[in-house]
Design a protein around this motif. Structure first.
Motif, mmCIF file in Angstrom:
data_model
loop_
_atom_site.group_PDB
_atom_site.id
_atom_site.type_symbol
_atom_site.label_atom_id
_atom_site.label_comp_id
_atom_site.label_asym_id
_atom_site.label_seq_id
_atom_site.Cartn_x
_atom_site.Cartn_y
_atom_site.Cartn_z
ATOM 1 N N THR A 89 -38.477 25.630 35.923
ATOM 2 C CA THR A 89 -37.037 25.403 36.028
ATOM 3 C C THR A 89 -36.306 26.725 35.839
ATOM 4 O O THR A 89 -36.723 27.551 35.027
ATOM 5 C CB THR A 89 -36.608 24.382 34.947
ATOM 6 N N TYR A 108 -32.466 28.767 35.192
ATOM 7 C CA TYR A 108 -31.114 28.618 34.623
ATOM 8 C C TYR A 108 -30.297 29.800 35.125
ATOM 9 O O TYR A 108 -30.621 30.964 34.853
ATOM 10 C CB TYR A 108 -31.189 28.622 33.094
ATOM 11 N N LYS A 124 -26.179 26.850 35.201
ATOM 12 C CA LYS A 124 -26.712 25.754 36.023
ATOM 13 C C LYS A 124 -28.234 25.742 35.994
ATOM 14 O O LYS A 124 -28.869 26.792 36.156
ATOM 15 C CB LYS A 124 -26.276 25.947 37.490
ATOM 16 N N PHE A 125 -28.804 24.553 35.811
ATOM 17 C CA PHE A 125 -30.261 24.406 35.901
ATOM 18 C C PHE A 125 -30.636 24.090 37.346
ATOM 19 O O PHE A 125 -29.983 23.257 37.992
ATOM 20 C CB PHE A 125 -30.744 23.285 34.988
ATOM 21 N N ILE A 130 -30.935 25.971 25.683
ATOM 22 C CA ILE A 130 -31.346 26.328 27.055
ATOM 23 C C ILE A 130 -32.873 26.462 27.119
ATOM 24 O O ILE A 130 -33.519 25.955 28.041
ATOM 25 C CB ILE A 130 -30.643 27.632 27.511
ATOM 26 N N ASP A 141 -34.437 23.064 27.105
ATOM 27 C CA ASP A 141 -34.254 22.340 28.364
ATOM 28 C C ASP A 141 -35.052 22.956 29.507
ATOM 29 O O ASP A 141 -35.495 22.245 30.417
ATOM 30 C CB ASP A 141 -32.767 22.284 28.718
ATOM 31 N N LEU A 142 -35.233 24.276 29.472
ATOM 32 C CA LEU A 142 -36.034 24.905 30.535
ATOM 33 C C LEU A 142 -37.454 24.350 30.520
ATOM 34 O O LEU A 142 -38.073 24.166 31.578
ATOM 35 C CB LEU A 142 -36.050 26.433 30.368
ATOM 36 N N TYR A 178 -29.467 34.459 32.500
ATOM 37 C CA TYR A 178 -30.404 33.804 33.419
ATOM 38 C C TYR A 178 -31.649 33.421 32.623
ATOM 39 O O TYR A 178 -31.941 34.033 31.592
ATOM 40 C CB TYR A 178 -30.842 34.768 34.539
ATOM 41 N N TRP A 197 -35.730 31.182 32.962
ATOM 42 C CA TRP A 197 -36.621 30.271 33.686
ATOM 43 C C TRP A 197 -37.850 29.954 32.840
ATOM 44 O O TRP A 197 -38.178 30.667 31.893
ATOM 45 C CB TRP A 197 -37.033 30.847 35.047
#
Ligand code: PLP
Length: 313
Positions: A18, A20, A24-25, A88, A91-92, A128, A130
Motif C-alpha cells: 500500500t 500513502y 491518500k492511501f 499511517i 494502516d500501511l 509519502y 509505503w
C-alpha cells in the motif's frame, strides 16, 4: 515517432503493498510522486525503514524518533505529528494485508509554491510512505555473504550527515556495482578517514577474541545496529563503537552486517579472502537468534490490527 522505451506503469509486475501519498492511501502499484517535488529532483528527502514480521511492527517509536531527528537535521518541518505517523504506519500494513515486510516513510521538501520561489524555507514538506514485501539482502546456500571493501569512499560526514537517513545513495550504488564487477554480492565502504564506514544499506560488525566492534563515524546509527549492541550487552559481550580498518575486518574471527531489511547476516568472505572458519560464527549466530526473539517479543513490537484501520480512507 515511436518511443521504444515507453512503458506503461501497469506493465510492471504489481507488487503487493500500500502507498500513502501525502494524505491518500493507494495500491502500491499506483503510488507516485510529483516530478516537481524536490524530494525527487534534488534528493531533498529523508526517510525511515520500519520492518514488520508476523504482523508485529518492530521498534516503531524508535524508528519514528529517528525519522523526526533526520527531518530536524535536514531542516524539514515535520509534515505530520508522531501519533499520525504511527497511525499511517499501522494502516500501511493493515491495508496491504502483508504479514512480513517493511514500511517506508519519506519526508520531502515538497513542491515549489511557484516557479519563481527557490527558497526551500518557503516550501511545505510532504509525507509519502509505503509497505512492501521485504527486499532480502540475499543469503547464499552456505549462509554467508561474499563482500568487497569498495574503492568508492563514503560521502564525507561533513558534506552529507550519514546519521540522517537520506537518499544520497550515489556512492552506495557505485560501490554495489563494483561488487558485481568483482564477483561479490555486496560492498563495504570506507570513510575519508580510511576507517570502515558502513555498507550499501547496512551497518558492519567485526568480532575478534569475543569482542564485538562496529564503526563509530560516517555511518547511520541503525536501529538494528542499536538492537545488536543491546543484545550483545544483555548476553554479556563487550561491544564497542570504534575506528576499524579494512585490515582489521580481514583479520576478524567473524564479520556480520545489520539492517532492518533482514536483521543480521554473516559475511564469510571479504575481498576474496575467507573470514574466520568460512562459516557463520558462534557469536554471530547467537546474536542472530536473539535478534529474532526480540522481533517476536511484545516488548519491542506493536501489533497490527488487520480488521481495523486507524485512519479514514
Ligand atoms: N546504513 C545505511 C546507509 C542504511 O541505508 C541502512 C538502512 O537502510 C542502515 C545502515 C541500517 O539501518 P537500520 O538498522 O536502521 O535499518
Amino acid at each position: 515517432m515511436t518511443d521504444m522505451n515507453a512503458r506503461n506503469d501497469a506493465e510492471f509486475a504489481p507488487e503487493p503493498g500500500t502507498g500513502y501519498i501525502n494524505g491518500k492511501f493507494v495500491p502500491l502499484s499506483e503510488a507516485a510522486i510529483p516530478l516537481l517535488d524536490w524530494g525527487f529532483n534534488k534528493s531533498d528527502v529523508v526517510y525511515d525503514g520500519i520492518p514488520f514480521h508476523a504482523g508485529l511492527i518492530f521498534r516503531l517509536e524508535d524508528h519514528l524518533e529517528r525519522f523526526e531527528e533526520s527531518m530536524d537535521k535536514w531542516r524539514l518541518p515535520h509534515p505530520r505529528d508522531r501519533e499520525t505517523m504511527a497511525d499511517i504506519c499501522h494502516d500501511l500494513v493493515a491495508r496491504s494485508g502483508l504479514r512480513d515486510g517493511i514500511i517506508y516513510l519519506c519526508a520531502t521538501r515538497g513542491i515549489p509554491p511557484s516557479a519563481e520561489i527557490r527558497d526551500p524555507a518557503r516550501f511545505t514538506s510532504r509525507l509519502y510512505g509505503w509497505s512492501q514485501r521485504l527486499p532480502q539482502l540475499g543469503v547464499p546456500e552456505d549462509g554467508g555473504l561474499e563482500m568487497i571493501v569498495s574503492k568508492v569512499p563514503r560521502i564525507p560526514q561533513s558534506s552529507v550527515d550519514a546519521t540522517a537517513k537520506n537518499f544520497h545513495w550515489g556512492d552506495l550504488i557505485q560501490a554495489r556495482l563494483e561488487a558485481n564487477d568483482r564477483g561479490a554480492q555486496n560492498a563495504i565502504l570506507l570513510g575519508h578517514s580510511g576507517f570502515v564506514a558502513e555498507g550499501v544499506g547496512f551497518n558492519v560488525f567485526a568480532v575478534k577474541d569475543g569482542i564485538i566492534r562496529t564503526p563509530e563515524h560516517d555511518c547511520l546509527k541503525g536501529i538494528t545496529r542499536r538492537t545488536v549492541m543491546e543484545i550483545a550487552e544483555s548476553l554479556g559481550y563487550a561491544c564497542q563503537e570504534d575506528n576499524i580498518t579494512a585490515e582489521e575486518l580481514l583479520a576478524a574471527d567473524e564479520l556480520f552486517i545489520s539492517s532492518s531489511a533482514g536483521g543480521t547476516f554473516p559475511i564469510t568472505s571479504l575481498d576474496g579472502q575467507t573470514i574466520g572458519t568460512g562459516k557463520p560464527g558462534t557469536v554471530t549466530t547467537q546474536l542472530h537468534e536473539t535478534y529474532w526473539a526480540w522481533r517476536n517479543s511484545a516488548e519491542f513490537t506493536t501489533q497490527v490490527h488487520y480488521d481495523q484501520w486507524a485512519m479514514s480512507a
